[in-house]
Enzyme design. Sequence first.
Site, mmCIF file in Angstrom:
data_model
loop_
_atom_site.group_PDB
_atom_site.id
_atom_site.type_symbol
_atom_site.label_atom_id
_atom_site.label_comp_id
_atom_site.label_asym_id
_atom_site.label_seq_id
_atom_site.Cartn_x
_atom_site.Cartn_y
_atom_site.Cartn_z
ATOM 1 N N CYS A 259 95.124 -9.029 91.863
ATOM 2 C CA CYS A 259 96.138 -9.733 92.651
ATOM 3 C C CYS A 259 95.618 -10.946 93.403
ATOM 4 O O CYS A 259 96.077 -12.066 93.181
ATOM 5 C CB CYS A 259 96.786 -8.764 93.638
ATOM 6 S SG CYS A 259 97.757 -7.461 92.853
ATOM 7 N N ARG A 326 88.727 -6.239 87.148
ATOM 8 C CA ARG A 326 89.221 -7.610 87.038
ATOM 9 C C ARG A 326 88.762 -8.432 88.242
ATOM 10 O O ARG A 326 88.999 -8.058 89.379
ATOM 11 C CB ARG A 326 90.747 -7.609 86.927
ATOM 12 C CG ARG A 326 91.257 -7.181 85.564
ATOM 13 C CD ARG A 326 92.770 -7.074 85.524
ATOM 14 N NE ARG A 326 93.250 -5.899 86.252
ATOM 15 C CZ ARG A 326 94.537 -5.560 86.322
ATOM 16 N NH1 ARG A 326 95.456 -6.322 85.739
ATOM 17 N NH2 ARG A 326 94.893 -4.477 86.986
#
Length: 430
Positions: A259, A326
């Site tokens: 995010c 990620r």
Amino acid sequence: MNLLVIGTGYVGLTTAVSFAMQGHHVTGIDVIEEKVKLLQQGKSPIYEPGLEPELQRALTKETLAFSTSMAEHVGEADVIYLCVGTPSGSDGFADLRYLEQAVETLRTFVQASEREHVVVIKSTVPVGTSDRIAAIFAEDKHVHVVTNPEFLREGRALQDSLEPSRIVIGADRKEAIAIMDQLYAKITAPRVYTTRTNAEMIKYASNAFLATRISFMNELARLCHTLGADIEVVAEGMGLDSRIGPEFLGAGVGYGGSCFPKDTEALIQLARRHQSSLSLLETVRDVNRSQVDWFVERMVETIQGVRQKRIALLGLSFKPETDDIREAPSLTLIERLQKEGAILTAFDPIASLHVKQLYPNLSYVSSPYDALKNADAAILVTEWKECVQLDWQRVKQQMAQPVLFDGRNAWPAGFLKENGFTYLGVGRHA
């Protein structure tokens, strides 16, 4: 209510399971057959505390099912959640191709249905996207488009779904709001009713602001390192101010995950597309990108280089209680340290298999003590409890040199220094 959740990644799967736990009948849709088969067997393809047991319980109760066929389930759905990925494109802007494909396919099926449907955009999308999707369904009077952004913290996603800090509903029809209120009837949380545009901006602004707090503290930690101040004490003093609060004031090797990096960059690019500037966020991004390099430079200064030195990496996921790598700082550390000629051994209780696919030449071990054996230095990259709560006498005995680099300021700095360790944190002078 009958729900259809399109996309079974972190957001989609957590959304599906949490609504099934509340008694709704949910079908999760994914185009990857192997993933759907795994889910049908009650196995979660991601690690999230509590998720797999609740997944299995919902399957047993038959409040949750999974399928690859959208066509078979659209007709019976009251609410259809779009939870597909919106990764960063090569230009830093959100790549909407998967969402657009899902919308195109979905419209074909809802046109053939006479049932009233609420199509909910749960994916994080650039401001204005949901209005464009609403325009696509404009002729379908029985379809309402709502923006309902997620505010899930990986590692606490299921809890955040059931006990959210707020529920944001962006809609332009009272009928849609009534259905969403019914859907969330069992959830007690502040609700914000607004436009789709505002709802989208709330999501981006929230993540960008939290990223800003982290980069501010990391940049301040660099100054503390130079001046001899302690960023942990500074953060404590700041956090006691009710206007600031203690959350997201921890200095470290930078933020990562699915995010903050993506959404911050997407907001920067959105501003540029509209001939505007978010110079503060550009600095936030740049500080984060350089934080690992700054930390490695301090390491090199401390032990006079890392070439041919054995270094233990403790933690690989971007944060504890998730297997998500990620944008994880560990990946940047691995790249930098390998370039410097270090010999790396890595431990993570969950994420090692994912990192191994990217860096198969590292040594991966099953305990932090195995990683620390004969190490010239150790780096705390992710503050898993397995990596923080260590037997320090055993650590000292196993390491070739008792040198610790605390990338999360989670180890007991004063105790370690008193007991003969060389310790370097991020802006700490304990």
